[in-house]
Design a protein around this motif. Structure first.
Motif, PDB file in Angstrom:
ATOM      1  N   PRO A 265      -4.957  -1.008   2.541  1.00 27.79           N
ATOM      2  CA  PRO A 265      -6.161  -1.652   3.100  1.00 27.79           C
ATOM      3  C   PRO A 265      -6.716  -2.724   2.174  1.00 27.79           C
ATOM      4  O   PRO A 265      -6.895  -2.485   0.968  1.00 27.79           O
ATOM      5  CB  PRO A 265      -7.144  -0.491   3.249  1.00 27.79           C
ATOM      6  N   GLY A 266      -6.942  -3.900   2.728  1.00 31.96           N
ATOM      7  CA  GLY A 266      -7.513  -4.988   1.953  1.00 31.96           C
ATOM      8  C   GLY A 266      -6.555  -5.687   1.011  1.00 31.96           C
ATOM      9  O   GLY A 266      -6.974  -6.555   0.231  1.00 31.96           O
TER      10      GLY A 266
ATOM     11  N   THR B 175      -0.800   5.073  -1.214  1.00 32.05           N
ATOM     12  CA  THR B 175      -1.329   5.108   0.142  1.00 32.05           C
ATOM     13  C   THR B 175      -1.262   3.726   0.776  1.00 32.05           C
ATOM     14  O   THR B 175      -1.758   2.745   0.214  1.00 32.05           O
ATOM     15  CB  THR B 175      -2.782   5.604   0.141  1.00 32.05           C
ATOM     16  N   ALA B 176      -0.624   3.649   1.936  1.00 30.18           N
ATOM     17  CA  ALA B 176      -0.431   2.363   2.610  1.00 30.18           C
ATOM     18  C   ALA B 176       0.284   2.600   3.933  1.00 30.18           C
ATOM     19  O   ALA B 176       0.765   3.711   4.200  1.00 30.18           O
ATOM     20  CB  ALA B 176       0.405   1.416   1.747  1.00 30.18           C
ATOM     21  N   VAL B 177       0.350   1.549   4.733  1.00 28.16           N
ATOM     22  CA  VAL B 177       1.261   1.543   5.880  1.00 28.16           C
ATOM     23  C   VAL B 177       2.595   0.998   5.380  1.00 28.16           C
ATOM     24  O   VAL B 177       2.634  -0.078   4.762  1.00 28.16           O
ATOM     25  CB  VAL B 177       0.720   0.687   7.038  1.00 28.16           C
TER      26      VAL B 177
END
Length: 121
Positions: free
Chosen positions: A41-42, A90-92
């Motif tokens: 995110p971001g 943590t991520a896609v």
């Protein structure tokens, strides 16, 4: 024409492991390089690991020694074994493949839809 479908994401505690899979299907003659990228995110999407058709691999410094990329050419599938996961992982996660199509003939890069990996502290 060509589809990439990822699986294996989920929620895991820090120090745990996950294995991602990405299967390519469609009008495939052959697949050259395959790889995994991620986007938190971001943040911008970043390279995680790549593997050539012959099995040569390349890793981001942040995952060296913890992640292993592999592929099964007969199944048009690429894997990412992730060990010692940390919250910053943590991520896609997105797979991609450089595909030589049968119809229409040509080479093109394809991306999967992404799978969420969440590592809790």
């Amino acid at each position: 024409q060509v589809q990439l479908v990822e699986s294996g994401g989920g929620l895991v505690q820090a120090g745990g492991s996950l294995r991602l899979s990405c299967a390519a299907s469609g009008s495939i003659f052959s697949i050259n390089a395959m790889g995994w990228h991620r986007q938190a995110p971001g943040k911008r999407r970043e390279l995680v690991a790549t593997i050539t058709q012959g099995g040569s691999t390349n890793y981001a410094d942040s995952v060296k020694g913890r992640f292993t990329i592999s592929r099964d050419n007969a199944k048009n599938t690429v894997y990412l074994q992730m060990n010692s996961l940390q919250p910053e992982d943590t991520a896609v996660y997105y797979c991609n493949a450089l595909v030589v199509r049968t119809r229409p003939r040509g080479e093109q890069a394809y991306w999967g839809q992404g799978t969420q990996v969440t590592v809790s502290s």
